[in-house]
Design an enzyme around this catalytic site. Sequence first.
Site, PDB file in Angstrom:
ATOM      1  N   PRO A  69       2.910 -12.006  -5.370  1.00  0.00           N
ATOM      2  CA  PRO A  69       1.662 -11.811  -4.610  1.00  0.00           C
ATOM      3  C   PRO A  69       0.958 -10.476  -4.761  1.00  0.00           C
ATOM      4  O   PRO A  69      -0.269 -10.429  -4.742  1.00  0.00           O
ATOM      5  CB  PRO A  69       2.106 -12.043  -3.162  1.00  0.00           C
ATOM      6  CG  PRO A  69       3.234 -13.011  -3.281  1.00  0.00           C
ATOM      7  CD  PRO A  69       3.971 -12.595  -4.523  1.00  0.00           C
ATOM      8  N   LYS A 176      -9.359  -7.319 -13.066  1.00  0.00           N
ATOM      9  CA  LYS A 176      -9.059  -8.518 -12.284  1.00  0.00           C
ATOM     10  C   LYS A 176      -9.647  -8.425 -10.880  1.00  0.00           C
ATOM     11  O   LYS A 176     -10.277  -9.370 -10.390  1.00  0.00           O
ATOM     12  CB  LYS A 176      -7.541  -8.728 -12.206  1.00  0.00           C
ATOM     13  CG  LYS A 176      -7.102  -9.851 -11.260  1.00  0.00           C
ATOM     14  CD  LYS A 176      -7.628 -11.206 -11.687  1.00  0.00           C
ATOM     15  CE  LYS A 176      -7.331 -12.287 -10.651  1.00  0.00           C
ATOM     16  NZ  LYS A 176      -5.904 -12.629 -10.557  1.00  0.00           N
ATOM     17  N   LYS A 245      -7.020  -9.944  -0.260  1.00  0.00           N
ATOM     18  CA  LYS A 245      -6.252  -8.853  -0.864  1.00  0.00           C
ATOM     19  C   LYS A 245      -6.970  -8.294  -2.086  1.00  0.00           C
ATOM     20  O   LYS A 245      -7.105  -7.077  -2.246  1.00  0.00           O
ATOM     21  CB  LYS A 245      -4.870  -9.346  -1.259  1.00  0.00           C
ATOM     22  CG  LYS A 245      -3.979  -8.294  -1.902  1.00  0.00           C
ATOM     23  CD  LYS A 245      -2.992  -8.909  -2.862  1.00  0.00           C
ATOM     24  CE  LYS A 245      -3.698  -9.448  -4.087  1.00  0.00           C
ATOM     25  NZ  LYS A 245      -2.759  -9.935  -5.137  1.00  0.00           N
TER      26      LYS A 245
END
Length: 304
Positions: A69, A176, A245
């Site tokens: 994660p 990303k 996140k």
Amino acid sequence: MADMTVGWIGIGNMGWPMARNAKQAGIDIVVYDVDQGRMGKFAEEFDARRAPTLRALAEMCDVVVTIVPDGKIVRQICLGDGDRLADGLKPGSIVIDMSSSAPTGTRALGDDLHKLGVTLIDAPVSGGTVGAEKATLSIMIGGSDEAAIAKVTSIFEATGKNVFRCGSLGCGHAMKCLNNYLSAVGLTAANEALVIGQKFGLDPATMVDIINVSSGRNNSTETKYHQRVLPRTYGSGFSAALMAKDVGIASGLAGDQEAFAPLLHTLNDIWQQASAQLPGVDHEVTIEYYERANATRLKPGKQA
């Protein structure tokens, strides 16, 4: 590929199909996951070896891939207390972090691993579970060790379609999070537009049809609304918490660079609030955050 053994840490929604594709491409895979049952199922189905501990995996492998994660977990896996890769990694080993991690944390981890003679490469992916299944992912590589990158290129070729060199260590993770920021912008703006339009009297499904042949179209309007959002099937395989996140990482990166980015910081606030109000849901479910705030519910439309 025959002379390289790859340890694969993380066989979740993304890691499972990626590890499978690597194994089917002829790469020798050793798997590890905190979910022992899932790890055992993968090993049995694809005739892969499994490692009982992180240290054992490191001792068995030349290269280790992490797809978990976040970067904090990657650091714990590599250098944390208790069972860790650092106790088994040999000088000359390579760690590839394919997770979505914070770029600054990646550079710090790279420095620490370098002291052990280990090279870190960041190679996060985009394309979701569909791209992972079909091995059509975009892979964003950060790192300066050309020999190490060349050694592991077969892994990228087995799991992705579009492989990009982004720059030095951490640049893959920077790319990303910025890509996911733009993805979140498109979904968030479309959520707002559809709610506003319906309140005025427009049909949401018709709006999506028009947007998709007009200048307002984006990845979300083209691939999510008719397919899953309006029919309420959801299920992209990417959670709201993970999107929050990634947007938070992008916001932090902007802060680190002292960049003027008011839209990014506002979007971060929105996603932190939405993911807190809708815990555990797919990121597409955030349409309901807007529906609740506007005391409305979009008409369902037809599933594409």
